[in-house]
Design a protein around this motif. Structure first.
Motif, PDB file in Angstrom:
ATOM      1  N   LEU A 115       0.817  -1.217   0.000  1.00 30.62           N
ATOM      2  CA  LEU A 115       0.000   0.000   0.000  1.00 30.62           C
ATOM      3  C   LEU A 115       0.853   1.271   0.000  1.00 30.62           C
ATOM      4  O   LEU A 115       2.085   1.215  -0.028  1.00 30.62           O
ATOM      5  N   SER A 116       0.175   2.421   0.070  1.00 36.93           N
ATOM      6  CA  SER A 116       0.818   3.718  -0.212  1.00 36.93           C
ATOM      7  C   SER A 116       1.973   4.063   0.714  1.00 36.93           C
ATOM      8  O   SER A 116       3.055   4.428   0.245  1.00 36.93           O
ATOM      9  N   SER A 151      -7.567   2.020  -6.540  1.00 41.26           N
ATOM     10  CA  SER A 151      -7.636   2.851  -5.327  1.00 41.26           C
ATOM     11  C   SER A 151      -7.786   4.325  -5.708  1.00 41.26           C
ATOM     12  O   SER A 151      -7.399   4.727  -6.809  1.00 41.26           O
ATOM     13  N   ILE A 152      -8.279   5.107  -4.782  1.00 43.43           N
ATOM     14  CA  ILE A 152      -8.340   6.564  -5.024  1.00 43.43           C
ATOM     15  C   ILE A 152      -6.912   7.120  -5.115  1.00 43.43           C
ATOM     16  O   ILE A 152      -6.699   8.278  -5.467  1.00 43.43           O
ATOM     17  N   TYR A 199       2.630   3.444  -5.153  1.00 42.51           N
ATOM     18  CA  TYR A 199       1.387   2.657  -5.064  1.00 42.51           C
ATOM     19  C   TYR A 199       0.364   3.206  -6.061  1.00 42.51           C
ATOM     20  O   TYR A 199      -0.217   2.450  -6.844  1.00 42.51           O
ATOM     21  N   TYR A 259     -11.061   1.523  -4.589  1.00 37.10           N
ATOM     22  CA  TYR A 259     -11.479   1.594  -3.180  1.00 37.10           C
ATOM     23  C   TYR A 259     -11.008   2.915  -2.559  1.00 37.10           C
ATOM     24  O   TYR A 259      -9.888   3.368  -2.811  1.00 37.10           O
ATOM     25  N   PRO A 260     -11.875   3.523  -1.730  1.00 36.21           N
ATOM     26  CA  PRO A 260     -11.415   4.610  -0.867  1.00 36.21           C
ATOM     27  C   PRO A 260     -10.712   3.998   0.342  1.00 36.21           C
ATOM     28  O   PRO A 260     -10.423   2.803   0.357  1.00 36.21           O
ATOM     29  N   GLY A 261     -10.434   4.782   1.361  1.00 38.38           N
ATOM     30  CA  GLY A 261      -9.855   4.223   2.583  1.00 38.38           C
ATOM     31  C   GLY A 261     -10.880   3.266   3.193  1.00 38.38           C
ATOM     32  O   GLY A 261     -12.066   3.589   3.229  1.00 38.38           O
ATOM     33  N   GLY A 310      -1.113   1.533   5.089  1.00 38.23           N
ATOM     34  CA  GLY A 310      -1.899   2.501   4.332  1.00 38.23           C
ATOM     35  C   GLY A 310      -1.876   3.875   4.982  1.00 38.23           C
ATOM     36  O   GLY A 310      -1.604   4.008   6.173  1.00 38.23           O
ATOM     37  N   THR A 311      -2.171   4.894   4.180  1.00 43.25           N
ATOM     38  CA  THR A 311      -2.249   6.265   4.710  1.00 43.25           C
ATOM     39  C   THR A 311      -3.581   6.483   5.419  1.00 43.25           C
ATOM     40  O   THR A 311      -3.689   7.281   6.346  1.00 43.25           O
ATOM     41  N   THR A 312      -4.611   5.734   4.998  1.00 41.90           N
ATOM     42  CA  THR A 312      -5.929   5.913   5.637  1.00 41.90           C
ATOM     43  C   THR A 312      -6.062   5.069   6.900  1.00 41.90           C
ATOM     44  O   THR A 312      -7.121   5.076   7.536  1.00 41.90           O
ATOM     45  N   ASP A 313      -4.989   4.361   7.264  1.00 44.35           N
ATOM     46  CA  ASP A 313      -5.078   3.434   8.412  1.00 44.35           C
ATOM     47  C   ASP A 313      -5.344   4.173   9.725  1.00 44.35           C
ATOM     48  O   ASP A 313      -5.751   3.551  10.700  1.00 44.35           O
ATOM     49  N   TRP A 330      -4.409  13.286  -2.521  1.00 48.91           N
ATOM     50  CA  TRP A 330      -5.623  12.540  -2.880  1.00 48.91           C
ATOM     51  C   TRP A 330      -6.861  13.421  -2.791  1.00 48.91           C
ATOM     52  O   TRP A 330      -6.872  14.422  -2.065  1.00 48.91           O
TER      53      TRP A 330
HETATM   54  C1  VAH Z   1      -3.810   3.209   1.480  1.00 48.58           C
HETATM   55  N1  VAH Z   1      -5.767   2.047   2.379  1.00 48.58           N
HETATM   56  O1  VAH Z   1      -3.953   4.012   2.364  1.00 48.58           O
HETATM   57  C2  VAH Z   1      -4.983   2.266   1.177  1.00 48.58           C
HETATM   58  C3  VAH Z   1      -5.890   2.866   0.145  1.00 48.58           C
HETATM   59  C4  VAH Z   1      -7.082   4.918  -0.606  1.00 48.58           C
HETATM   60  C5  VAH Z   1      -6.190   4.334   0.402  1.00 48.58           C
HETATM   61  O2  VAH Z   1      -5.405   2.671  -1.133  1.00 48.58           O
HETATM   62  O3  VAH Z   1      -2.807   3.140   0.839  1.00 48.58           O
END
Ligand code: VAH
Length: 309
Positions: free
Chosen positions: A76-77, A115-116, A140, A167-169, A180-183, A276
């Motif tokens: 992931l990102s 992913s977004i 990513y 997919y969004p977060g 992930g950044t949305t974690d 994003w």
């Molecule tokens: C991330 N959870 O943070 C993933 C995802 C849109 C975020 O791709 O990298």
């Protein structure tokens, strides 16, 4: 028969369990580089496998007479920025392994998550359209944008029935996310449920598109069960559940946990999040295969705290 590659990941775990509920435990083979949760391992066939090893992927598909592959393995990102070459190799080589099986007619249908993160700083940030400028600034995001182009190419040139969702977060309680950044939007619940405060690695006003895992899993099944002619976008579909900032989710949690406090210490992931969009237009998914989100912020917060407390 179905093969889920990356079955032990944040999406893969719940996707595998749902597919087993729908089609039967023995109809769904779970594959990953390492073993997963007890529940997952006890629920049906499992293979230790490397998504980058094309021979192994093919052997498993032939051995189990696989017709559909869900390729959920990826770096992931955030982690991808630490290991750019590994992220590119894992995300791309695994995709070619599966697309080529489709081209050779050894499997009939493929799901591959985008992913977004395919969007970048020059993309319109509000209500981001299905077709727009995409200049991603993470490895990513670049791998997902390139992967979308290859999915479109293999569909148009070789008739491969590959389907994809941006997919969004994703927020879930069953399996921890990785890299992930949305974690932050998952970590915050674990702290709140434990009665602890949370130090957020993004600024309080960082709005991001998000979705509860229940909605994401249902969307994945729905796009795969849609008739092929309904799936008009063969790069990947925008999908949106909700959008919120860390401050908004913190306030929604405080309704249930009044003593809960959040402090903000942005780190390297802030720049990723800033590249994003804040919100996504998913009219194409709603029109083509009747997508409809069911969870918004307050419902999700109640669900997450119920399961984690
Ligand atoms: C991330 N959870 O943070 C993933 C995802 C849109 C975020 O791709 O990298």
């Amino acid at each position: 028969k179905i093969l889920v590659i990356g079955a032990c990941g944040q999406i893969g775990t719940e996707l595998t369990m749902r597919l087993r509920e729908l089609y039967g435990n023995d109809a769904v083979i779970a594959g990953d580089i390492r073993e997963g949760s007890e529940e997952l391992m006890a629920s049906g066939p499992f293979e230790i496998m490397d998504a980058m090893d094309g021979n192994q992927v093919e052997d498993i598909c032939l051995h189990y007479e696989i017709e559909e592959v869900y390729l959920m393995a990826a770096m992931l990102s955030a982690t991808g920025e630490k290991y750019p070459d590994k992220a590119w190799k894992l995300n791309m080589n695994s995709l070619f392994n599966v697309l080529d099986l489709g081209k050779e007619k050894k499997i009939d249908k493929i799901f591959w998550p985008s992913s977004i993160a395919v969007f970048g700083p020059t993309t319109p940030q509000e209500n981001t359209p299905q077709h727009t400028v995409m200049e991603p600034t993470t490895v990513y995001g670049i791998s997902k944008q390139t992967g979308e182009r290859w999915c479109q190419y293999y569909h148009d040139k070789y008739g491969v029935d590959v389907r994809s969702i941006r997919y969004p977060g994703l927020i879930s309680w069953k399996t921890l996310p990785g890299g992930g950044t949305t974690d932050y939007a998952v970590d915050i619940f674990h702290k709140a449920a434990a009665g602890e405060n949370y130090e957020c690695f993004l600024k309080d006003d960082t709005q991001l598109p998000m979705m509860y895992m229940e909605d994401a899993i249902r969307a994945t099944v729905e796009i795969m069960e849609a008739p092929a002619e309904a799936v008009k976008e063969r790069s990947s579909y925008n999908l949106s559940g909700m959008s919120f900032t860390p401050a908004q989710i913190a306030n929604a949690i405080k309704v249930h946990k009044p003593a809960f406090e959040v402090s903000y210490q942005p780190d390297y992931r802030q720049a990723i999040a800033d590249s994003w969009p804040g919100s996504i237009n998913d009219d194409a998914a709603r029109k083509d295969w009747q997508w409809q989100p069911q969870f918004e912020l307050e419902t999700m917060v109640a669900e997450m705290l119920k399961h984690l407390s």
